[in-house]
Motif scaffolding. Structure first.
Motif, PDB file in Angstrom:
ATOM      1  N   GLN A  58       7.782 -64.123  13.488  1.00  0.00           N
ATOM      2  CA  GLN A  58       7.522 -64.117  12.044  1.00  0.00           C
ATOM      3  C   GLN A  58       6.879 -62.797  11.620  1.00  0.00           C
ATOM      4  OE1 GLN A  58       5.220 -67.772  11.933  1.00  0.00           O
ATOM      5  NE2 GLN A  58       6.828 -68.775  10.754  1.00  0.00           N
ATOM      6  N   ASP A  59       5.913 -62.336  12.393  1.00  0.00           N
ATOM      7  CA  ASP A  59       5.261 -61.062  12.079  1.00  0.00           C
ATOM      8  C   ASP A  59       6.266 -59.916  12.135  1.00  0.00           C
ATOM      9  OD1 ASP A  59       2.840 -62.357  11.761  1.00  0.00           O
ATOM     10  OD2 ASP A  59       2.078 -61.793  13.744  1.00  0.00           O
ATOM     11  N   ALA A  62       8.728 -59.771   9.234  1.00  0.00           N
ATOM     12  CA  ALA A  62       8.124 -59.326   7.969  1.00  0.00           C
ATOM     13  C   ALA A  62       8.456 -57.869   7.673  1.00  0.00           C
ATOM     14  CB  ALA A  62       6.611 -59.534   7.999  1.00  0.00           C
ATOM     15  N   ASN A  63       8.910 -57.125   8.687  1.00  0.00           N
ATOM     16  CA  ASN A  63       9.294 -55.725   8.512  1.00  0.00           C
ATOM     17  C   ASN A  63      10.703 -55.558   7.954  1.00  0.00           C
ATOM     18  OD1 ASN A  63       6.889 -54.496   9.679  1.00  0.00           O
ATOM     19  ND2 ASN A  63       7.597 -55.408  11.588  1.00  0.00           N
TER      20      ASN A  63
END
Length: 126
Positions: A58-59, A62-63
């Motif tokens: 998920q992190d 986010a990009n």
């Protein structure tokens, strides 16, 4: 500037620290370009792993900018399925998202997306 949409396999490879995927993502985003992912590939990435792996994915996602599934992409995916009946619906949606938005699809899935197909980039295989 050309924009690139990434298939789930490239993103998963990057999450696994596979150098060819990391190099390809860096190449595509050089000069400040944003990387794109279809909502379908986003789902595929997040369907792998468990708690910490999902949070890391998920992190990482986010990009990316997300190409949402809309009526135009859905119609193109349906056309692709009629033209290529063996193409699974998720792959049709991923390809349709890139085609409708004018992006190059970066993948290593040569079974469903032959390297010689226009709009496909296969930077490496495993």
């Amino acid at each position: 500037m050309t924009s690139f949409a990434f298939d789930a396999n490239i993103i998963i490879d990057a999450l696994l620290d596979r150098e060819p995927a990391i190099v390809e993502l860096e190449r595509a985003t050089a000069g400040g370009a944003r990387a794109w992912v279809s909502r379908m590939a986003w789902i595929e990435v997040l369907s792998k792993g468990d708690g910490p792996a999902v949070h890391a994915a998920q992190d990482y996602l986010a990009n990316f900018q997300i190409d949402e599934l809309d009526a135009e992409i859905a119609a193109r995916a349906a056309t692709l399925r009629r033209e290529r009946p063996r193409l699974r619906t998720p792959d049709a949606v991923i390809l349709a998202s890139a085609q409708v938005r004018g992006r190059i699809l970066v993948t290593r899935n040569t079974k469903d997306f032959p390297a010689e197909m226009p709009g496909i980039r296969v930077p490496y295989t495993l």
